[in-house]
Design a protein around this motif. Structure first.
Motif, PDB file in Angstrom:
ATOM      1  N   VAL A  55       0.839  -1.207   0.000  1.00  0.00           N
ATOM      2  CA  VAL A  55       0.000   0.000   0.000  1.00  0.00           C
ATOM      3  C   VAL A  55       0.871   1.253   0.000  1.00  0.00           C
ATOM      4  N   ALA A  56       1.972   1.221   0.764  1.00  0.00           N
ATOM      5  CA  ALA A  56       2.846   2.392   0.853  1.00  0.00           C
ATOM      6  C   ALA A  56       3.630   2.629  -0.425  1.00  0.00           C
ATOM      7  N   GLY A  57       3.849   1.571  -1.225  1.00  0.00           N
ATOM      8  CA  GLY A  57       4.606   1.722  -2.460  1.00  0.00           C
ATOM      9  C   GLY A  57       6.049   1.302  -2.347  1.00  0.00           C
ATOM     10  N   THR A  58       6.438   0.725  -1.219  1.00  0.00           N
ATOM     11  CA  THR A  58       7.815   0.245  -1.077  1.00  0.00           C
ATOM     12  C   THR A  58       7.993  -1.149  -1.665  1.00  0.00           C
ATOM     13  N   LEU A  59       6.882  -1.849  -1.935  1.00  0.00           N
ATOM     14  CA  LEU A  59       6.936  -3.165  -2.553  1.00  0.00           C
ATOM     15  C   LEU A  59       6.047  -3.163  -3.798  1.00  0.00           C
ATOM     16  N   PRO A  60       6.582  -3.562  -4.936  1.00  0.00           N
ATOM     17  CA  PRO A  60       5.743  -3.633  -6.145  1.00  0.00           C
ATOM     18  C   PRO A  60       4.811  -4.830  -6.090  1.00  0.00           C
ATOM     19  N   LEU A  61       3.684  -4.716  -6.753  1.00  0.00           N
ATOM     20  CA  LEU A  61       2.738  -5.818  -6.833  1.00  0.00           C
ATOM     21  C   LEU A  61       3.221  -6.854  -7.836  1.00  0.00           C
ATOM     22  N   SER A  62       2.963  -8.119  -7.510  1.00  0.00           N
ATOM     23  CA  SER A  62       3.127  -9.170  -8.510  1.00  0.00           C
ATOM     24  C   SER A  62       1.900  -9.202  -9.416  1.00  0.00           C
ATOM     25  N   ALA A  63       0.757  -8.846  -8.839  1.00  0.00           N
ATOM     26  CA  ALA A  63      -0.495  -8.720  -9.581  1.00  0.00           C
ATOM     27  C   ALA A  63      -1.457  -7.926  -8.713  1.00  0.00           C
ATOM     28  N   GLY A  64      -2.462  -7.308  -9.367  1.00  0.00           N
ATOM     29  CA  GLY A  64      -3.496  -6.601  -8.610  1.00  0.00           C
ATOM     30  C   GLY A  64      -3.473  -5.104  -8.783  1.00  0.00           C
ATOM     31  N   ARG A  65      -4.132  -4.426  -7.841  1.00  0.00           N
ATOM     32  CA  ARG A  65      -4.275  -2.971  -7.941  1.00  0.00           C
ATOM     33  C   ARG A  65      -4.514  -2.376  -6.560  1.00  0.00           C
ATOM     34  N   VAL A  66      -3.972  -1.201  -6.324  1.00  0.00           N
ATOM     35  CA  VAL A  66      -4.230  -0.420  -5.111  1.00  0.00           C
ATOM     36  C   VAL A  66      -4.757   0.932  -5.563  1.00  0.00           C
ATOM     37  N   GLU A  67      -5.964   1.285  -5.081  1.00  0.00           N
ATOM     38  CA  GLU A  67      -6.578   2.561  -5.448  1.00  0.00           C
ATOM     39  C   GLU A  67      -6.935   3.340  -4.186  1.00  0.00           C
ATOM     40  N   LEU A  68      -6.796   4.650  -4.260  1.00  0.00           N
ATOM     41  CA  LEU A  68      -7.175   5.541  -3.170  1.00  0.00           C
ATOM     42  C   LEU A  68      -8.030   6.657  -3.741  1.00  0.00           C
ATOM     43  N   GLY A  70     -10.244   6.479  -5.992  1.00  0.00           N
ATOM     44  CA  GLY A  70     -10.345   6.361  -7.438  1.00  0.00           C
ATOM     45  C   GLY A  70      -9.040   6.601  -8.163  1.00  0.00           C
ATOM     46  N   ARG A  71      -7.988   6.993  -7.443  1.00  0.00           N
ATOM     47  CA  ARG A  71      -6.677   7.238  -8.037  1.00  0.00           C
ATOM     48  C   ARG A  71      -5.828   5.973  -7.916  1.00  0.00           C
ATOM     49  N   THR A  72      -5.247   5.521  -9.014  1.00  0.00           N
ATOM     50  CA  THR A  72      -4.458   4.295  -9.005  1.00  0.00           C
ATOM     51  C   THR A  72      -3.066   4.574  -8.448  1.00  0.00           C
ATOM     52  N   ARG A  76      -0.771  -3.816 -11.570  1.00  0.00           N
ATOM     53  CA  ARG A  76      -0.099  -4.782 -12.436  1.00  0.00           C
ATOM     54  C   ARG A  76      -1.140  -5.790 -12.866  1.00  0.00           C
ATOM     55  N   GLU A  77      -1.707  -5.535 -14.035  1.00  0.00           N
ATOM     56  CA  GLU A  77      -2.801  -6.349 -14.558  1.00  0.00           C
ATOM     57  C   GLU A  77      -2.576  -6.606 -16.044  1.00  0.00           C
ATOM     58  N   PRO A  78      -3.006  -7.774 -16.518  1.00  0.00           N
ATOM     59  CA  PRO A  78      -2.862  -8.063 -17.952  1.00  0.00           C
ATOM     60  C   PRO A  78      -3.595  -7.025 -18.794  1.00  0.00           C
ATOM     61  N   GLY A  79      -2.948  -6.547 -19.830  1.00  0.00           N
ATOM     62  CA  GLY A  79      -3.581  -5.604 -20.737  1.00  0.00           C
ATOM     63  C   GLY A  79      -3.550  -4.164 -20.284  1.00  0.00           C
ATOM     64  N   SER A  80      -2.950  -3.872 -19.122  1.00  0.00           N
ATOM     65  CA  SER A  80      -2.865  -2.499 -18.627  1.00  0.00           C
ATOM     66  C   SER A  80      -1.415  -2.157 -18.332  1.00  0.00           C
ATOM     67  N   PRO A  81      -1.058  -0.879 -18.489  1.00  0.00           N
ATOM     68  CA  PRO A  81       0.321  -0.494 -18.164  1.00  0.00           C
ATOM     69  C   PRO A  81       0.573  -0.616 -16.659  1.00  0.00           C
ATOM     70  N   THR A  82       1.759  -1.065 -16.300  1.00  0.00           N
ATOM     71  CA  THR A  82       2.120  -1.197 -14.894  1.00  0.00           C
ATOM     72  C   THR A  82       2.292   0.184 -14.275  1.00  0.00           C
ATOM     73  N   THR A  83       1.715   0.363 -13.087  1.00  0.00           N
ATOM     74  CA  THR A  83       1.798   1.641 -12.369  1.00  0.00           C
ATOM     75  C   THR A  83       2.406   1.399 -10.999  1.00  0.00           C
ATOM     76  N   LEU A  84       3.350   2.242 -10.605  1.00  0.00           N
ATOM     77  CA  LEU A  84       3.895   2.212  -9.252  1.00  0.00           C
ATOM     78  C   LEU A  84       4.270   3.640  -8.878  1.00  0.00           C
ATOM     79  N   LEU A  85       3.290   4.371  -8.316  1.00  0.00           N
ATOM     80  CA  LEU A  85       3.561   5.736  -7.912  1.00  0.00           C
ATOM     81  C   LEU A  85       4.592   5.749  -6.789  1.00  0.00           C
ATOM     82  N   PRO A  86       5.516   6.698  -6.797  1.00  0.00           N
ATOM     83  CA  PRO A  86       6.469   6.806  -5.682  1.00  0.00           C
ATOM     84  C   PRO A  86       5.751   7.207  -4.400  1.00  0.00           C
ATOM     85  N   ARG A  87       6.374   6.923  -3.274  1.00  0.00           N
ATOM     86  CA  ARG A  87       5.746   7.223  -1.984  1.00  0.00           C
ATOM     87  C   ARG A  87       5.362   8.689  -1.883  1.00  0.00           C
TER      88      ARG A  87
END
Length: 386
Positions: A55-68, A70-72, A76-87
């Motif tokens: 949730v904090a962003g210090t570990l990348p997802l192997s799969a799934g999504r974290v939203e706050l 409505g903001r991603t 990391r999902e098939p067919g979507s660009p990988t997102t990892l916002l910095p802390r």
């Protein structure tokens, strides 16, 4: 004034988290509403730190999504660009048991750090800092540095610094564990009030039942990298569905198979079933029963060798209670008394007051009569994997 940037109330925190770390895999799905505090409990190695890191962003997802709101934040999902916002871009505040104040800054400057990093003008940031100092009970201590503040005062500054940064969500990792009882009680009340006033979702990792009772709205029980039970605080504490949850709540857990007539069928126990209340699945499916060990009535068995068996020797469970005779195998100290274990049924534990610890009738090797009312037994159903 809610904080530095004044961006207002955040929305819900929605998580579908899969993280693989070596042989360990975390798979958790949950949602936290604005202003809600969800506690996360579980044994060491269950995945609590991994969950917070995702949730904090210090570990990348192997799969799934974290939203706050409505903001991603991560995806990391098939067919979507990988997102990892910095802390720094997440608006997720983090507070643990160490205050971690900047030692070269005074209390006011520590609190103003968040607003200043968000380009809030210095004058306004200082005003925000002093507003928070008053709110956390440290008015007039703005010029004090870390070494001039007690542990409780440092944690108050840390709380103010975290909230002054206008977070959209909060991660609380045992923030009261290092405090004395009085300070912890005050800060629990402060944090709960501010979370609900600001309307931000919060995740609370804790090993302290008092945190659940004083702060949390719901509980997630994390075991082996998955959510094994989820529910309101009262529900989980009174009807735990896992061994860890039962230990956390101070209850005894026995496993069995749902049967008819509001009972759990047992294997390898002196009684064939135990009765209680609460949800059970359809007959034949796995479920558990729990009880407070202090609710077990322990009395002298009163039978000598060679005498005819008494009711309960072989176990008896009618509609109102479970009665059986057992041999005390061990005594151990608990937080409130002395716990008794039994040779015939290792899962079953009774607790008696310390005043009975020297009673020869409950010494190891003694035979005792045990009675547990059905009214003191609650059923629960563990969540299935996946």
């Amino acid at each position: 004034m809610s904080g530095g940037s004044g961006r207002g109330i955040a929305g819900a925190l929605r998580c579908r988290i899969e993280v693989a770390r070596g042989d360990f895999r975390l798979d958790a799905r949950f949602e936290v509403s604005p202003g809600e505090i969800v506690a996360v409990i579980g044994p060491n190695g269950a995945g609590k730190s991994t969950l917070l890191g995702a949730v904090a962003g210090t570990l990348p997802l192997s799969a799934g999504r974290v939203e706050l709101g409505g903001r991603t934040l991560s995806r990391r999902e098939p067919g979507s660009p990988t997102t990892l916002l910095p802390r720094s871009a997440r608006r997720v505040g983090h507070l643990d048991q160490r205050a971690r104040l900047f030692p070269h800054l005074d209390a006011a400057a520590n609190i103003a750090f968040g607003p200043r990093s968000q380009r809030v003008p210095r004058t306004r940031a200082v005003r925000v800092a002093h507003d928070w100092l008053e709110r956390v009970g440290l008015a007039g201590r703005g010029s004090a540095r870390e070494d001039e503040l007690s542990g409780g005062q440092q944690q108050r500054v840390a709380i103010a610094r975290t909230l002054a940064a206008d977070p959209g969500a909060l991660l609380l990792d045992e923030p009261f564990a290092a405090l004395d009882v009085s300070s912890a009680q005050d800060l629990r009340r402060l944090v709960a009030d501010e979370i609900r006033r600001l309307g931000v979702p919060a995740l609370l990792v804790t090993h302290d039942p008092v945190d659940l009772i004083a702060l949390a709205d719901r509980v997630l029980v994390l075991e082996g990298g998955r959510i094994a039970q989820s529910g309101a605080v009262a529900e989980v504490l009174s009807a735990p569905a896992t061994g860890f949850a039962a230990e956390f709540a101070g209850r005894v857990l026995v496993a069995g198979v749902a049967s008819t007539g509001g009972s759990l069928r047992l294997e390898g126990a002196p009684v064939d079933r135990i009765r209680g209340s609460g949800p059970l699945p359809r007959p034949g499916l796995t479920a558990v029963a729990s009880f407070d060990p202090t609710a077990v009535r322990v009395s002298s068995h009163g039978r000598r060798a060679g005498e005819a068996p008494m009711p309960g020797d072989r176990g008896d469970s009618d509609g109102s209670s479970t009665v059986w005779a057992g041999t005390v195998s061990a005594l151990s100290a608990s937080r409130t008394g002395v716990r008794l274990a039994f040779a015939e049924w290792p899962e079953f534990v009774a607790e008696v007051p310390v005043s009975r610890a020297l009673d020869p009738e409950i010494a190891p090797g003694s035979r005792v009569r045990l009675e547990l009312r059905a009214a003191d037994v609650t059923f629960a159903v563990p969540l299935p994997p996946g």
